[in-house]
Design an enzyme around this catalytic site. Structure first.
Site, PDB file in Angstrom:
ATOM      1  N   LYS A  81       0.947  -1.207  -0.046  1.00 27.66           N
ATOM      2  CA  LYS A  81      -0.042  -0.110  -0.006  1.00 27.66           C
ATOM      3  C   LYS A  81       0.928   1.429   0.067  1.00 27.66           C
ATOM      4  O   LYS A  81       2.189   1.146   0.085  1.00 27.66           O
ATOM      5  CB  LYS A  81      -0.837  -0.033   1.106  1.00 27.66           C
ATOM      6  CG  LYS A  81      -1.692  -1.301   1.225  1.00 27.66           C
ATOM      7  CD  LYS A  81      -2.982  -1.370   0.335  1.00 27.66           C
ATOM      8  CE  LYS A  81      -3.475  -2.469  -0.038  1.00 27.66           C
ATOM      9  NZ  LYS A  81      -4.837  -2.937   0.727  1.00 27.66           N
ATOM     10  N   VAL A  82       0.277   2.409  -0.219  1.00 32.06           N
ATOM     11  CA  VAL A  82       1.033   3.623  -0.160  1.00 32.06           C
ATOM     12  C   VAL A  82       1.938   3.814   0.963  1.00 32.06           C
ATOM     13  O   VAL A  82       2.932   4.139   0.758  1.00 32.06           O
ATOM     14  CB  VAL A  82       0.073   4.880  -0.278  1.00 32.06           C
ATOM     15  CG1 VAL A  82       0.732   6.147  -0.007  1.00 32.06           C
ATOM     16  CG2 VAL A  82      -0.804   4.736  -1.606  1.00 32.06           C
TER      17      VAL A  82
END
Ligand SMILES: *Cc1c(COP(=O)(O)O)cnc(C)c1O
Length: 480
Positions: free
Chosen positions: A292-293
């Protein structure tokens, strides 16, 4: 790396070649004659053998270089170039028709390009060691508090409750809101299965609705059509970094007295009308999985402005244990806690989230530039009114008939691209919950996600473009 660093002249000495190899750190030098034709290669092994056999560092290499060597031609298909690699050959010269060196292919750089990769060059290691040395490695510790505060602050929300992952965050939020048997919860057809699974865990009935064609996010219209007297909540998922139409969704929720639980697992930092996602739901959920980010390895968080829900989630996260009376349980809770070690990494990630997002945005811009003349490729919308998407992966649509072709071409070349999520409505275990979902079924068959790792550069994007173009042209040539 620039090609020049790999090149020596055929008049060079053994010492010159050693210096060249020492500087390029690739274990090989390509040898050109005075006219620029590639005439040989020398590896560090070749040099070693020359020295063992009594040659001196000032001897010329001309008589000793390998004159028979593996190379590729500029027009070779990428898959054919890759086929030339083996356990010994990890780097190949690429030549034109006149045998002039024009490029090189490297196994390490070209053969495996992963989809996503955590970026941990800030204080991650320092904080992790600090947590480790403090011996507070379980789920109590300074970093938990700090991560919860810093991340919820970043989203413009009062409270954060860190969890073991994004799925437990969703389940915790639904449970804290008292959602269960007999209730209905509306979810989009295109999402990761965790969104709907969390609803199923509570005993509530998920209701799957279609998406918007432009944003690929849940359709407000379809939400409205799906509302019944049993509907309790909506879970808008900001898919692939794109915010949902929170204006209309909030209005619908208000008019029908429904909870909004945002699933922000793919959109940390995205905004609707200059307000961050995660600040619209009564509770919003994030994931910090490795791709994820920002990441904590495994991890998640529920954020909320509601003090009571914050308290409730803290109790539910910790076995439902009473805050005032140890080992007295008022509700059936869970162990959904995050460790201080994970939170240490998370704290350092939040410090750099804007920098990380900026880097990702810049990378997506490069993709957009390189792909500009690909008429049969549609990049994810990035100028929808009121929405500021972030770059998670680079998501594109291509012709449905060619999508799998392109994926296979990318895969054959070691590039870890992924198809879009299978619509929930197309999977047997969820079908019974689905309403009509025409748009999601169409989009999902056209979509694929491209890598956003830190090793991406213009050259690699060009290479991906080339593979996409060949995938668009060819008829299933890359089946492997
Ligand atoms: C990743 C993801 C989740 C689940 O997060 P985990 O941390 O892997 O449990 C939930 N929803 C969406 C949309 C996701 O992409």
């Amino acid at each position: 790396m620039e090609l020049e660093k790999l090149v020596c002249n055929s008049k060079a000495t053994i010492k010159d070649v050693m210096t060249c190899i020492d500087e390029n750190a690739k274990g090989i030098a390509f040898v050109e004659d005075d006219t620029g034709r590639l005439v040989g290669v020398m590896t560090d092994g070749d040099i070693r053998r020359l020295l063992i056999n009594g040659y001196g560092v000032n001897d010329s290499i001309e008589a000793h270089m390998r004159k028979e060597f593996v190379y590729a031609k500029i027009n070779d298909k990428p898959a054919d170039i890759v086929a030339k690699f083996n356990y010994r050959i990890r780097i190949l010269p690429i030549v034109n028709e006149s045998m002039q060196l024009v490029d090189y292919a490297s196994y390490d750089e070209n053969v495996h390009m992963s989809l996503a990769q955590p970026q941990m060059s800030g204080n991650e290691y320092k904080y992790l060691m600090d947590a480790f040395l403090s011996t507070w490695i379980s789920s109590t510790g300074n970093y938990i508090t700090r991560f919860e505060k810093d991340f919820s602050n970043y989203c413009g929300v009062k409270y954060g409750v860190a969890t073991s992952n994004g799925t437990t965050a969703l389940h915790l939020a639904l449970t804290a809101l008292g959602i269960g048997n007999g209730d209905e919860v509306i979810v989009p057809d295109i999402t990761f299965a965790a969104t709907i699974n969390a609803v199923v865990y509570t005993g509530a009935t998920p209701v799957i609705v279609d998406i918007e064609e432009d944003s690929w996010c849940i359709s407000p219209e379809k939400i409205e059509e799906a509302i019944t007297p049993r509907t309790k909540a909506i879970i808008p998922v900001h898919i692939y970094g794109q915010p949902c139409d929170m204006g209309r969704i909030c209005t619908i929720a208000e008019q029908n007295n429904l909870h909004i639980i945002e699933d922000c697992a793919e959109a940390h930092g995205a905004e609707w009308k200059n307000k961050k996602v995660g600040s619209f739901g009564i509770i919003s959920c994030f994931s910090f999985f490795g791709n994820k980010v920002i990441t904590t390895g495994e991890g998640g968080m529920c954020i909320t402005d509601d003090e009571e829900l914050n308290e409730k989630m803290r109790i539910l996260r910790d076995h439902g244990m009473s805050k005032d009376k140890k080992y007295y349980h008022e509700v059936v809770g869970f162990n959904y806690r995050m460790t201080n070690l994970q939170a240490a990494i998370g704290t350092a990630q939040v410090e750099r989230i804007d920098e990380i997002l900026e880097w990702r945005e810049h990378l997506e811009e490069k993709y957009r530039e390189v792909f500009r003349d690909l008429r049969r490729v549609t990049l994810q919308a990035n100028t929808l009114t009121d929405r500021k998407k972030i770059s998670w992966l680079v998501s594109i649509l291509v012709n449905e008939d060619k999508r799998d072709n392109i994926l296979a071409a990318l895969k054959a070349n070691g590039i870890d691209a992924r198809p879009f999520f299978t619509p929930l409505s197309e999977m047997e275990i969820y079908q019974k919950y689905a309403r009509e979902c025409k748009v999601s079924r169409m989009i999902s068959k056209m979509g694929l996600n491209l890598p956003t790792t830190y090793e991406m550069n213009l050259e690699k994007i060009e290479r991906i473009k080339f593979l996409i173009m060949s995938g668009l042209k060819e008829e299933l040539n890359h089946r492997n």
